[in-house]
Design an enzyme around this catalytic site. Sequence first.
Site, mmCIF file in Angstrom:
data_model
loop_
_atom_site.group_PDB
_atom_site.id
_atom_site.type_symbol
_atom_site.label_atom_id
_atom_site.label_comp_id
_atom_site.label_asym_id
_atom_site.label_seq_id
_atom_site.Cartn_x
_atom_site.Cartn_y
_atom_site.Cartn_z
ATOM 1 N N CYS A 23 13.450 11.794 5.565
ATOM 2 C CA CYS A 23 13.390 11.357 6.852
ATOM 3 C C CYS A 23 14.785 11.628 7.677
ATOM 4 O O CYS A 23 14.978 12.067 8.768
ATOM 5 C CB CYS A 23 13.216 9.965 7.003
ATOM 6 N N LYS A 57 0.931 -1.140 -0.186
ATOM 7 C CA LYS A 57 -0.065 0.150 0.067
ATOM 8 C C LYS A 57 0.808 1.210 0.165
ATOM 9 O O LYS A 57 1.426 1.622 0.977
ATOM 10 C CB LYS A 57 -0.804 0.109 1.290
ATOM 11 N N GLU A 87 9.956 2.318 9.982
ATOM 12 C CA GLU A 87 11.073 3.352 9.556
ATOM 13 C C GLU A 87 10.098 4.556 9.846
ATOM 14 O O GLU A 87 9.443 4.893 8.989
ATOM 15 C CB GLU A 87 11.161 3.189 8.291
ATOM 16 N N GLU A 122 9.630 16.818 14.419
ATOM 17 C CA GLU A 122 9.881 16.652 13.032
ATOM 18 C C GLU A 122 9.122 17.674 12.045
ATOM 19 O O GLU A 122 7.693 17.378 11.910
ATOM 20 C CB GLU A 122 10.001 15.081 12.338
HETATM 21 P P1 NAD Z 1 2.114 8.877 7.025
HETATM 22 O O1 NAD Z 1 2.431 8.191 8.470
HETATM 23 O O2 NAD Z 1 1.269 10.024 7.051
HETATM 24 O O3 NAD Z 1 1.569 7.722 5.943
HETATM 25 C C1 NAD Z 1 2.413 6.653 5.586
HETATM 26 C C2 NAD Z 1 1.740 5.779 5.114
HETATM 27 O O4 NAD Z 1 0.694 5.259 6.115
HETATM 28 C C3 NAD Z 1 0.593 6.202 4.101
HETATM 29 O O5 NAD Z 1 0.691 5.235 3.012
HETATM 30 C C4 NAD Z 1 -0.513 6.180 4.661
HETATM 31 O O6 NAD Z 1 -1.685 6.077 4.017
HETATM 32 C C5 NAD Z 1 -0.543 4.947 5.622
HETATM 33 N N1 NAD Z 1 -1.364 5.056 6.785
HETATM 34 C C6 NAD Z 1 -1.963 6.106 7.467
HETATM 35 N N2 NAD Z 1 -2.633 5.623 8.557
HETATM 36 C C7 NAD Z 1 -2.443 4.269 8.464
HETATM 37 C C8 NAD Z 1 -3.130 3.208 9.276
HETATM 38 N N3 NAD Z 1 -4.116 3.578 10.307
HETATM 39 N N4 NAD Z 1 -2.912 1.895 9.157
HETATM 40 C C9 NAD Z 1 -1.970 1.656 8.212
HETATM 41 N N5 NAD Z 1 -1.435 2.540 7.180
HETATM 42 C C10 NAD Z 1 -1.909 3.927 7.538
HETATM 43 O O7 NAD Z 1 3.643 9.271 6.548
HETATM 44 P P2 NAD Z 1 4.234 10.254 5.283
HETATM 45 O O8 NAD Z 1 3.410 11.659 5.498
HETATM 46 O O9 NAD Z 1 3.558 9.550 4.220
HETATM 47 O O10 NAD Z 1 5.304 10.113 5.154
HETATM 48 C C11 NAD Z 1 6.186 11.016 6.196
HETATM 49 C C12 NAD Z 1 6.919 10.344 6.964
HETATM 50 O O11 NAD Z 1 7.553 9.510 6.750
HETATM 51 C C13 NAD Z 1 8.121 11.426 7.746
HETATM 52 O O12 NAD Z 1 7.511 11.146 9.095
HETATM 53 C C14 NAD Z 1 9.348 10.553 7.603
HETATM 54 O O13 NAD Z 1 10.157 10.913 8.310
HETATM 55 C C15 NAD Z 1 8.782 9.282 7.483
HETATM 56 N N6 NAD Z 1 9.915 8.624 6.558
HETATM 57 C C16 NAD Z 1 10.745 7.671 7.347
HETATM 58 C C17 NAD Z 1 11.661 7.256 6.500
HETATM 59 C C18 NAD Z 1 12.881 6.194 7.311
HETATM 60 O O14 NAD Z 1 13.617 5.546 6.643
HETATM 61 N N7 NAD Z 1 12.879 6.100 8.463
HETATM 62 C C19 NAD Z 1 11.805 7.413 5.103
HETATM 63 C C20 NAD Z 1 10.854 8.152 4.315
HETATM 64 C C21 NAD Z 1 9.922 8.738 5.455
#
Ligand code: NAD
Length: 492
Positions: free
Chosen positions: A285, A176, A251, A385
């Site tokens: 990130c 997803k 992550e 963040e």
């Molecule tokens: P997000 O948490 O809003 O969404 C990530 C994913 O989770 C999306 O696909 C979303 O639809 C899904 N999601 C949301 N609610 C859910 C639920 N209840 N159950 C299952 N899935 C659900 O994050 P984002 O805004 O898309 O991404 C940004 C974040 O990602 C930042 O905090 C960034 O630091 C982090 N990030 C971390 C890494 C790493 O390697 N540590 C890499 C890239 C991004």
Amino acid sequence: MTAPASMFIDGRWVPSSSGNTRDIHCPADGSFVATVSEGTSADAEAAIAAARRAFDDGPWRAVPTSQRGDLLLAVAREIRARKAEFARAETLDTGKRLVESEIDMEDIANCFDYFGKLAGQDAGRIVDAGDPNVVSRIVYEPIGVCGLIGPWNYPLLQVAWKVAPALAAGNTFVLKPSELSPHTAMLLMDVLHSLDLPAGVGNLVLGAGAEVGAPLSGHPDVDLVSFTGGLETGKVIAASAAGTVKKVALELGGKNPNIIFADADFDAALDNALNGAFVHSGQVCSAGARLIVEESIRDRFVDELVRRAKKIRLGGPFDTDAETGPLISAAHRDKVHKYVQDGIAEGAVLRCGGAFGAGDLESGYYYEPTVLDNARSGMSIVVEEAFGPVVTVESFTTEDEAVAIGNDTRYGLAGGVWTQDAGKGQRVAGRLRHGTIWINDFHPYLPQAEWGGFGLSGVGRELGPTGLAEYQEAKHIYQNLTPAVTGWFPEH
Ligand code: NAD
């Protein structure tokens, strides 16, 4: 109009069972990109059922690891061959510059290459049982059905880090991607389909996290959930996964220190501080969002940083003069702006930025590169963040103080250390509690090197041998070559 069939379930492209759709718009100018399926929890359950069948009954997990590796190498070749198409799709969804998407596609192909080669080397391990009549060996088996959930900032790269090892290990998966950036995941499924991945082994569902993402962490037929995204979502997923005791890999975000000692190569440190903070408008990130500068060079360093930050050219993905692009959405831009305003209210000094992109940029979600000086421990902009083009500046006078400030975060994803004293660089790297430390660099990563976070930055590691192990169960097979009566419970 017939609903688009943008989800891939059990070897077929299908529309949402509800017929619902979502329009994707480019963050650079709000232009329409495409309409895709908006899936439901029932679609996610159908995908999980397909993945379950393919794992339990299908041929996939018995395919020799070298053949699975060959498939991944073929995926890498296809992505390189279709790089222009993939990069354009990534750019339209995210607004990132085309040149950056092209770099991402090369990184993604390298990731498939790495796991493709690693897959074929996996022969398990013989253990010395301390008895010549015992053969004891460890075999690494697939875990089963993997739920893979990705973010929007590096949409395909972040899911490639999951899909490649999941397949290398012999799992089946339901992917997803972020609802904001679905297109490269669709292209990846197209590639896997064209390479004859058996039906049900790889499935794609699209839509909102709470609807199609949630079953991937809560469903009893999913054996592992691997998530990349924000901290709050990560906590929800971990809590939901606990109900069925599935393996969880998270992550999450970072609040990454970039420590500049006075003896650093000034120009290289400055250039990389800009890169660390502002590449992809800080939506990284591992962004170097906390600059920690030795007091004796602080004024000069920050003055130069501000001068250079003001010159960064914002622009759309196909503007070859642009140096960085928009934020993903108006809502995200507003969130970043709020962090900046709160930082100022808490006493940080705005040296540049702090405003939306103006003029031609008003149709997109641009935010000016922002430097907040006089930042202090405890300010919300230092603790949380922001995930935008915002860097805070703190300063130190001793090595111990630099380490203490660098560790003054509950996150622990990555950090940089700049010094020409090799011993000091290693000492400080050793004391920083973060998953990746760069000495005299910022941002590079290697597919063969583990990536992941300490503390609130997550659980588990992606990439490297550990990134494959995340998708495996270790099984101990113990064979006694000379079966004998133990006599423990004698016949009376
Ligand atoms: P997000 O948490 O809003 O969404 C990530 C994913 O989770 C999306 O696909 C979303 O639809 C899904 N999601 C949301 N609610 C859910 C639920 N209840 N159950 C299952 N899935 C659900 O994050 P984002 O805004 O898309 O991404 C940004 C974040 O990602 C930042 O905090 C960034 O630091 C982090 N990030 C971390 C890494 C790493 O390697 N540590 C890499 C890239 C991004």
